[in-house]
Design a protein around this motif. Structure first.
Motif, PDB file in Angstrom:
ATOM      1  N   UNK A  52      24.173   2.186 -71.153  1.00  0.00           N
ATOM      2  CA  UNK A  52      25.694   1.915 -71.577  1.00  0.00           C
ATOM      3  C   UNK A  52      26.054   0.252 -71.631  1.00  0.00           C
ATOM      4  N   UNK A  53      25.501  -0.445 -70.677  1.00  0.00           N
ATOM      5  CA  UNK A  53      25.611  -1.757 -70.590  1.00  0.00           C
ATOM      6  C   UNK A  53      24.943  -2.500 -71.626  1.00  0.00           C
ATOM      7  N   UNK A  54      23.801  -1.953 -71.849  1.00  0.00           N
ATOM      8  CA  UNK A  54      22.818  -2.537 -73.294  1.00  0.00           C
ATOM      9  C   UNK A  54      23.536  -2.229 -74.516  1.00  0.00           C
ATOM     10  N   UNK A  55      24.164  -0.993 -74.813  1.00  0.00           N
ATOM     11  CA  UNK A  55      24.970  -0.825 -75.974  1.00  0.00           C
ATOM     12  C   UNK A  55      25.931  -1.684 -75.973  1.00  0.00           C
ATOM     13  N   UNK A  56      26.897  -1.851 -75.021  1.00  0.00           N
ATOM     14  CA  UNK A  56      28.144  -2.553 -74.983  1.00  0.00           C
ATOM     15  C   UNK A  56      28.041  -4.172 -75.272  1.00  0.00           C
ATOM     16  N   UNK A  57      26.653  -4.708 -75.041  1.00  0.00           N
ATOM     17  CA  UNK A  57      26.141  -5.845 -75.420  1.00  0.00           C
ATOM     18  C   UNK A  57      25.308  -5.974 -76.488  1.00  0.00           C
ATOM     19  N   UNK A  58      25.402  -5.032 -77.406  1.00  0.00           N
ATOM     20  CA  UNK A  58      24.311  -5.071 -78.320  1.00  0.00           C
ATOM     21  C   UNK A  58      24.439  -6.231 -79.481  1.00  0.00           C
ATOM     22  N   UNK A  59      25.765  -6.708 -79.531  1.00  0.00           N
ATOM     23  CA  UNK A  59      25.960  -7.757 -80.488  1.00  0.00           C
ATOM     24  C   UNK A  59      25.558  -8.950 -79.969  1.00  0.00           C
ATOM     25  N   UNK A  60      25.292  -9.130 -78.837  1.00  0.00           N
ATOM     26  CA  UNK A  60      24.444 -10.331 -78.281  1.00  0.00           C
ATOM     27  C   UNK A  60      23.049 -10.181 -78.174  1.00  0.00           C
TER      28      UNK A  60
END
Ligand SMILES: [Zn+2]
Length: 353
Positions: free
Chosen positions: A207-215
């Motif tokens: 979830x954290x990875x997907x939330x930060x996908x734009x970075x």
């Protein structure tokens, strides 16, 4: 009467960040290991990481032995074991992509020596976990080894790795979603051993990875930071579970089968990503979570179709219908998919055309 027990083995030192390979001597010194190390590396990582670390060791009065491996094979593992014995080393340091680290892990398991992991690509969660595998004929031989004593992940080095290796690492993390769905299903249907902590950590990591996908963008050192921390967290989830369950379900079976049918066609993480889209479809039906997985993969440039993997449609169908046989691990695939069902899931999710 209470009779449960658990033994959680974790890396002792995990050091991630800019320029941290410069601290390798200190990080390893902190483990109080005696004697000389054997560095297991491959040609490019040797230049960018192993040679500079070796120079720091020499400056500190320790001369490391170095072995360079080109391919992940049993012969390479043998060669590392022979070198370790001939050079009288007392621990191993795997410096490279998944290959050098897997080989170091397997050799150290055989030698009953500790090992440290210095990944130069954030391409899969094996860089921190206690799982290792090398091809063995047309199958893969996996071992449950000890986790690394230390992980030294330099984001400056990792950011220089080919971009597709980073997107493969991301996809391997995104696949945790379906791995955990499979794990819960196996608990409900087969009373499989299950850890709530481990499952929650694995899901949260995705979830954290997907939330930060734009970075997560090429050339950004922060991408390497995000992905590596996720890989560490996923490795910890596996250590808590004492198995690869929290990060490996049907999508991993699918990928392992592709490795047998078409060795080397695509990266592990990319294959499991595509497998994860189809596994999510099977869990959630037509309107469900699978679209979210597909868009998360697409947003970080990971493949979402057989064509993007460079694998033909029929091979995808063959893998889907046979991969449940690989190992005794209950997943959404149950006792296997029939061909028409396999074609339907692959077509409806757009994996095949
Ligand atoms: Zn994986």
């Amino acid at each position: 009467m209470f009779e449960k027990s658990t033994w959680i083995r974790l890396p002792r030192n995990v050091v991630v960040g800019h320029g941290v390979i410069d601290n390798a001597v200190d990080v390893i010194d902190d483990l109080h290991l005696q004697g000389r190390p054997l560095f297991v590396t491959s040609p490019t990582p040797r230049e960018v990481a192993a040679d500079p670390i070796a120079a720091d060791f020499e400056a500190a009065g320790v001369e490391p032995a170095v072995v360079t491996v080109e391919t992940a094979t049993f012969d390479a593992v043998e060669r590392v074991i022979e070198t370790a014995e001939a050079e009288d080393v007392s621990y191993l340091v795997g410096i490279g992509g998944g290959k050098a680290i897997d080989i170091a892990k397997m050799a150290s398991d055989h030698l009953e020596m500790g090992f440290c992991s210095v990944p130069t690509a954030a391409s899969h969660d094996g860089i921190v976990s206690n799982r290792g595998s090398v091809p063995d004929g047309d199958t893969r031989h996996s071992v449950a080894a000890e986790p690394p004593l230390a992980v030294i992940a330099d984001t400056e080095v990792l950011a220089e790795a080919p971009w597709e290796l980073t997107t493969a690492g991301c996809a391997d993390i995104i696949s945790n979603y379906t791995a955990v769905m499979d794990w819960r299903l196996a608990k409900r249907l087969k009373d499989a051993e299950y850890s709530e902590y481990s499952a929650a950590l694995s899901e949260m990591t995705a979830e954290i990875l997907v939330d930060n996908a734009d970075m997560v963008r090429p050339g950004l050192e922060e991408s390497a930071w995000i992905v590596t921390k996720a890989l560490v967290s996923s490795g910890v989830a596996m250590s808590i579970a004492g198995s690869s369950r929290p990060a490996s379900g049907a999508e991993h079976l699918f990928s392992h089968q592709l490795d047998r049918l078409e060795p080397g066609a695509a990266l592990h993480g990319h294959q499991v990503g595509v497998g994860s889209i189809m596994a999510a479809y099977l869990h959630g039906g037509e309107r469900g979570f699978w679209q979210d997985i597909r868009s998360a993969l697409a947003s970080i440039d990971a493949p979402t179709t057989a064509e993007e993997l460079g694998i033909d449609d029929e091979t995808v169908i063959e893998a889907l219908t046979t991969c449940h046989e690989i190992r005794d691990r209950y997943t959404i695939l149950g006792d296997g998919m029939d061909e028409r069902a396999a074609r339907e899931v692959a077509t409806k999710t757009g994996v095949i055309s």
